[in-house]
Motif scaffolding. Sequence first.
Motif, short mmCIF file in Angstrom:
data_model
loop_
_atom_site.label_atom_id
_atom_site.label_comp_id
_atom_site.label_asym_id
_atom_site.label_seq_id
_atom_site.Cartn_x
_atom_site.Cartn_y
_atom_site.Cartn_z
N TYR A 8 0.82 -1.21 0.00
CA TYR A 8 0.00 0.00 0.00
C TYR A 8 0.86 1.26 0.00
N CYS A 9 1.95 1.23 0.76
CA CYS A 9 2.82 2.42 0.85
C CYS A 9 3.46 2.74 -0.50
N VAL A 10 3.89 1.72 -1.22
CA VAL A 10 4.51 1.97 -2.53
C VAL A 10 3.49 2.57 -3.48
N LEU A 11 2.27 2.03 -3.48
CA LEU A 11 1.24 2.56 -4.37
C LEU A 11 0.87 3.98 -3.97
N MET A 12 0.74 4.25 -2.67
CA MET A 12 0.46 5.61 -2.21
C MET A 12 1.56 6.57 -2.63
N GLU A 13 2.81 6.13 -2.46
CA GLU A 13 3.95 6.97 -2.84
C GLU A 13 3.91 7.29 -4.33
N THR A 14 3.49 6.31 -5.13
CA THR A 14 3.38 6.52 -6.57
C THR A 14 2.35 7.58 -6.90
N TYR A 15 1.18 7.50 -6.26
CA TYR A 15 0.14 8.50 -6.49
C TYR A 15 0.58 9.88 -5.99
N CYS A 16 1.23 9.91 -4.85
CA CYS A 16 1.71 11.18 -4.29
C CYS A 16 2.71 11.84 -5.23
N LYS B 119 -7.67 1.16 5.88
CA LYS B 119 -8.50 1.13 7.08
C LYS B 119 -9.54 0.03 7.00
N VAL B 120 -10.19 -0.07 5.82
CA VAL B 120 -11.24 -1.08 5.64
C VAL B 120 -10.67 -2.49 5.74
N LYS B 121 -9.48 -2.69 5.16
CA LYS B 121 -8.87 -4.02 5.15
C LYS B 121 -8.19 -4.36 6.47
N GLY B 122 -8.13 -3.40 7.38
CA GLY B 122 -7.50 -3.66 8.67
C GLY B 122 -6.00 -3.72 8.63
N VAL B 123 -5.40 -3.09 7.62
CA VAL B 123 -3.93 -3.05 7.51
C VAL B 123 -3.38 -2.14 8.60
N VAL B 124 -2.37 -2.59 9.29
CA VAL B 124 -1.78 -1.81 10.39
C VAL B 124 -1.03 -0.60 9.82
N PHE B 125 -1.33 0.55 10.35
CA PHE B 125 -0.65 1.78 9.95
C PHE B 125 0.62 1.94 10.78
N ASP B 126 1.76 1.87 10.13
CA ASP B 126 3.02 2.07 10.83
C ASP B 126 3.60 3.43 10.47
N VAL B 127 4.77 3.72 10.97
CA VAL B 127 5.38 5.03 10.73
C VAL B 127 5.69 5.23 9.26
N VAL B 128 5.99 4.14 8.53
CA VAL B 128 6.28 4.27 7.09
C VAL B 128 5.04 4.75 6.35
N ALA B 129 3.88 4.17 6.70
CA ALA B 129 2.63 4.57 6.05
C ALA B 129 2.33 6.05 6.33
N TYR B 130 2.47 6.44 7.58
CA TYR B 130 2.20 7.85 7.93
C TYR B 130 3.19 8.78 7.23
N ASN B 131 4.46 8.42 7.22
CA ASN B 131 5.46 9.27 6.56
C ASN B 131 5.16 9.41 5.07
N THR B 132 4.73 8.30 4.46
CA THR B 132 4.41 8.34 3.03
C THR B 132 3.29 9.33 2.76
N MET B 133 2.22 9.25 3.55
CA MET B 133 1.06 10.11 3.33
C MET B 133 1.37 11.56 3.72
N ILE B 134 2.07 11.75 4.82
CA ILE B 134 2.43 13.11 5.24
C ILE B 134 3.33 13.76 4.20
N GLY B 135 4.29 13.00 3.68
CA GLY B 135 5.18 13.53 2.66
C GLY B 135 4.43 13.89 1.40
N GLY B 136 3.47 13.06 1.00
CA GLY B 136 2.69 13.36 -0.19
C GLY B 136 1.84 14.61 -0.02
N LEU B 137 1.21 14.72 1.12
CA LEU B 137 0.37 15.90 1.38
C LEU B 137 1.20 17.17 1.42
#
Length: 492
Positions: free
Chosen positions: A279-287, A303-321
């Motif tokens: 998920y993080c790689v795909l998010m990074e691609t879109y960002c 969230k729907v799939k219940g995937v655990v959000f770790d610091v990498v996921a948050y960093n990816t999304m924060i960086g994209g935003l």
Amino acid sequence: MILTRIINPTRKLKPDSILSISLFTTVSSPPSDPLISDAVSILTHHRSKSRWSTLRSLHPYGFTPFQFSEITLRLRNNPHLSLRFFLFTRRFSLCSHDVGSCSTLIHILARSRLKSHASEVIRLALRLADDNEEGENRVLKVFRSLVKSYNLCGSAPFVFDLLVKSCLDSKEIDGAVMVMRKLRSRGISLQISTCNALVSEVSRRRGAFNGYKMYREVFGLDDVKVDDGKKMASKVKANASTFNLMMMSFYREGETEMVERIWREMKEEGGCSANGQSYCVLMETYCARGLMSEAEKIWEEMKVKGVVFDVVAYNTMIGGLCGNLEVAKAKELFREMGFKGIECTSLTYEHLVNGYCKVRDVDSALVVYREMKRKGFEAEGLTIEALVEGLCDRNRDKVVEAAEIVKVAVRESEFYPSRECYELLIKRLCEEGKMERALNIQAEMVGKGFKPSQETYRAFIDGYGLAGDEKTSALLAIEMAESLKLRAEEVS
């Protein structure tokens, strides 16, 4: 047994078989050599302190590679002793080891799961095979030797995985591919970790598209063999790690469409579930493409799939935003991390500092930077320069603070400012009339190997002029003209 199709001598082989019949049959040993029996007796019955000195005194001329193999075979239930015997013969030059003697020891170590030691001996065997031949020929020689002695040593199938990984470690990709193809032609699959290592190395050294081709070959996705009208299933299936490494490879090369394609294949053809990294790689691609709405959809899907959000996921999304100027949303995720007890990293703060600088909210950037420093994190050079640029351009009264940030960063984190960073500080300090501080920075700039440019001279000329020191300003103008003339002559 996984190697039955290789070592079964009753199976009919095609004329163009990759290995001859002789390599599949068990080689019978000649009559027992008294030297072999004697050496085995000493090794197994003498104490560890005396066995080696006894061997050297009774067999000063050492052993032939064949004799070593026979001795080691009789010690195969004691692999550590076999290894010590091998090291002993190497240390005192008591055996001119060849590929055959190494193969025997490799099998014995592999069947006992002593993988690291087996890999070391494989690398030695590759060197001994023939240093004058091409890499693929050396690998083929070791491969044939391992197949020939497989049954006799009662080996384990993953010995060939160790060979492939050793080839990859030695940068012999062609040799690793050759072994994989020879095994696949016999219906034998490598372990999934070995398959992934092969795909990863090909992607890294020969590009993502070649890595993708290797993936399809390794996992038999393009095989034309059919069974009852259906494609025969591969014995090993790609897992999430396989798809992740390919997605990362295409992402690094800027092939974002291929990242999405691999994602679809993972879900539709691969039959495996995406994990957090996927998920993080795909998010990074879109960002990276500025498609934040798509990235946010992936975030919600996690969230729907219940995937655990770790610091990498948050960093990816924060960086994209932050990269797409949506710093307010990024700040919300930053707070959410705190509520969930997820520790921030240096990258988290850097994303926010850069984001605030991009939207020209330098005060907030400075607050985040100070918090970052309190937490013991050090910012990358580009982040510091972005902050300095923001302080200098938007808040000229804070140019001294910008200079202090650079000074501390140089002292504490070995920060190396660029010429542009030095020149911006000098220009702004001169505009503020802080000539002494500007001179100190110019001296540091020269010490870093940057010669004064025309922009630097003009900053000082204008600065001294504003301060009413026309004499110094005029002298600097003359010095600048002479400097420019000298440089022009050097170029010509």
